[in-house]
Design a protein around this motif. Structure first.
Motif, short mmCIF file in Angstrom:
data_model
loop_
_atom_site.label_atom_id
_atom_site.label_comp_id
_atom_site.label_asym_id
_atom_site.label_seq_id
_atom_site.Cartn_x
_atom_site.Cartn_y
_atom_site.Cartn_z
N ILE A 119 4.30 -1.87 13.59
CA ILE A 119 2.88 -1.76 13.26
C ILE A 119 2.53 -0.31 13.01
O ILE A 119 3.03 0.59 13.70
N ILE A 120 1.72 -0.09 12.00
CA ILE A 120 1.23 1.26 11.70
C ILE A 120 -0.29 1.19 11.78
O ILE A 120 -0.90 0.23 11.29
N SER A 121 -0.86 2.17 12.44
CA SER A 121 -2.32 2.15 12.60
C SER A 121 -2.89 3.56 12.56
O SER A 121 -2.19 4.54 12.84
N ASP A 122 -4.14 3.63 12.21
CA ASP A 122 -4.86 4.90 12.13
C ASP A 122 -5.29 5.33 13.54
O ASP A 122 -5.80 4.52 14.31
N THR A 123 -5.07 6.60 13.83
CA THR A 123 -5.49 7.11 15.14
C THR A 123 -6.89 7.75 15.05
O THR A 123 -7.39 8.30 16.03
N GLY A 124 -7.46 7.70 13.83
CA GLY A 124 -8.74 8.36 13.61
C GLY A 124 -8.59 9.58 12.72
O GLY A 124 -9.58 10.26 12.39
N ALA A 125 -7.38 9.85 12.31
CA ALA A 125 -7.12 11.04 11.50
C ALA A 125 -7.27 10.80 10.00
O ALA A 125 -7.35 11.75 9.23
N LEU A 126 -7.30 9.56 9.59
CA LEU A 126 -7.37 9.28 8.15
C LEU A 126 -8.77 9.55 7.60
O LEU A 126 -9.77 9.13 8.19
N THR A 127 -8.80 10.23 6.48
CA THR A 127 -10.07 10.47 5.79
C THR A 127 -10.15 9.64 4.51
O THR A 127 -11.17 9.64 3.84
N GLU A 128 -9.06 9.00 4.20
CA GLU A 128 -9.00 8.12 3.02
C GLU A 128 -7.84 7.15 3.23
O GLU A 128 -6.95 7.42 4.06
N PRO A 129 -7.79 6.05 2.50
CA PRO A 129 -6.64 5.15 2.63
C PRO A 129 -5.35 5.86 2.21
O PRO A 129 -5.36 6.66 1.26
N LEU A 130 -4.29 5.57 2.93
CA LEU A 130 -2.99 6.18 2.61
C LEU A 130 -1.95 5.09 2.36
O LEU A 130 -1.95 4.05 3.02
N ASN A 131 -1.09 5.38 1.41
CA ASN A 131 0.04 4.48 1.16
C ASN A 131 1.19 4.88 2.09
O ASN A 131 1.40 6.06 2.34
N PHE A 132 1.91 3.90 2.58
CA PHE A 132 3.02 4.21 3.50
C PHE A 132 4.27 3.44 3.11
O PHE A 132 4.20 2.41 2.41
N ALA A 133 5.40 3.95 3.56
CA ALA A 133 6.69 3.25 3.42
C ALA A 133 7.42 3.41 4.74
O ALA A 133 7.64 4.53 5.22
N ILE A 134 7.77 2.29 5.34
CA ILE A 134 8.49 2.29 6.62
C ILE A 134 9.85 1.64 6.40
O ILE A 134 9.94 0.51 5.89
N LYS A 135 10.90 2.34 6.77
CA LYS A 135 12.25 1.78 6.66
C LYS A 135 12.66 1.21 8.01
O LYS A 135 12.55 1.88 9.03
N ILE A 136 13.14 -0.02 7.99
CA ILE A 136 13.58 -0.68 9.23
C ILE A 136 15.04 -1.05 9.05
O ILE A 136 15.40 -1.83 8.16
N LYS A 137 15.88 -0.47 9.89
CA LYS A 137 17.32 -0.76 9.81
C LYS A 137 17.71 -1.60 11.03
O LYS A 137 17.46 -1.20 12.17
N HIS A 138 18.29 -2.77 10.78
CA HIS A 138 18.69 -3.64 11.88
C HIS A 138 19.85 -4.52 11.45
O HIS A 138 20.19 -4.59 10.26
N SER A 139 20.45 -5.23 12.41
CA SER A 139 21.56 -6.13 12.09
C SER A 139 21.12 -7.58 12.18
O SER A 139 20.10 -7.89 12.79
#
Lengths: 139, 146
Positions: A119-139
């Motif tokens: 999960i990715i969430s704003d801590t209150g630091a965002l001043t505009e929407p941001l695009n994100f990319a999260i890499k998840i490596k698993h077996s």
């Protein structure tokens, strides 16, 4: 001629018996890890999560690899990144931290086979929407 | 005829003794097993990326870090010394065909560089026109990766 035939049979049997048969057992111990990429947009005060299935009890690494403005420019804004188990319409985190984007895993967790989430969430630091990319490596 | 028979029998005995040995494949022989010297993998590795950038265009290149370490990407040259372009380091975009940035600049000039610790994996650099180009330029990027 009969003796010759018997001898020929002996030769064939001896030739076959000289080898030990080797049976190859399938190797289940090596499983290639997979890398999934979760991309999306994080709004101000928002949270987005993604579920995935772990098939083997190996380490799971989660990397917030990119956080950019809508123009594509990278930002170093810190957001909350968590790892956990899906719970209803959210992700119940067992590990969470506040981090900026980077190319080294921010979360490294050993997980038993099952369904997990990030999960990715704003801590209150965002001043505009941001695009994100999260890499998840698993077996 | 009995001589021929004895000859056949002798040949059969020899064949019986040799066949099992010849039929077995016990892997490489220990006597003629030659081991080639292993060439150590040198790290870090430097790669260069040089091409043209058109007005309004972009160019990206992916690279693989074979192990964890530090990656550095440098815009070595881009048009003239004062030409400003977009330049960044990131990961391949799974929703598109480009590169989404971890670090980037919209006003990069020759010498702009990004260094980040990386895990083993696939990464990318991208150079793009931010609207400042009036003609095609040639640029060059070096990638130092583990």
């Amino acid at each position: 001629m009969k003796r010759l035939a018997v001898f020929g049979l002996f030769v064939c049997v001896a030739a076959g018996a000289g080898c030990q048969s080797e049976t190859t057992q399938p190797d289940y111990s090596i499983v290639s890890p997979v890398t999934e990429t979760f991309q999306g947009t994080l709004n101000q005060q928002g949270a987005v999560f993604y579920s995935f299935i772990v098939g083997n009890p190996d380490p799971v690494s989660v990397t917030l690899a990119s956080l950019t403005k809508s123009s594509g420019t990278a930002v170093t804004t810190s957001v909350r990144l968590g790892f956990g188990i899906p719970a209803g319409e959210t992700c119940s985190t067992t590990t969470a931290l506040t981090t900026a984007s980077g190319l080294q895993a921010q979360v490294l967790q050993v997980a038993s086979p099952g369904v997990y989430c990030v999960i990715i969430s704003d801590t209150g630091a965002l001043t505009e929407p941001l695009n994100f990319a999260i890499k998840i490596k698993h077996s | 005829m009995s001589r021929l028979r004895r000859l056949l029998v002798s040949g059969g005995v020899i064949a019986a003794l040799l066949l099992p040995v010849a039929a077995c494949d016990n892997g490489p022989s220990t006597t003629d097993d030659t081991t080639s010297p292993t060439t150590p993998t040198t790290s870090p590795v430097t790669e260069s990326f040089s091409t043209q950038l058109f007005v309004g265009g972009s160019a990206s290149r992916s690279f693989t870090a074979v192990k964890a370490g530090t990656a550095t990407v440098t815009l070595v040259s881009a048009g003239t010394a004062t030409t400003k372009v977009g330049f960044g380091l990131g990961v391949p975009d799974v929703l598109g065909s480009g590169c989404v940035f971890t670090r980037s600049s919209e006003a990069a000039t020759a010498g702009t560089s990004f260094t980040l610790p990386v895990d083993a994996g696939t990464y990318c650099v991208r150079v793009y026109d931010v609207g400042a180009l009036t003609s095609t330029i040639t640029f060059s990027v070096t990638i130092i990766r583990p």
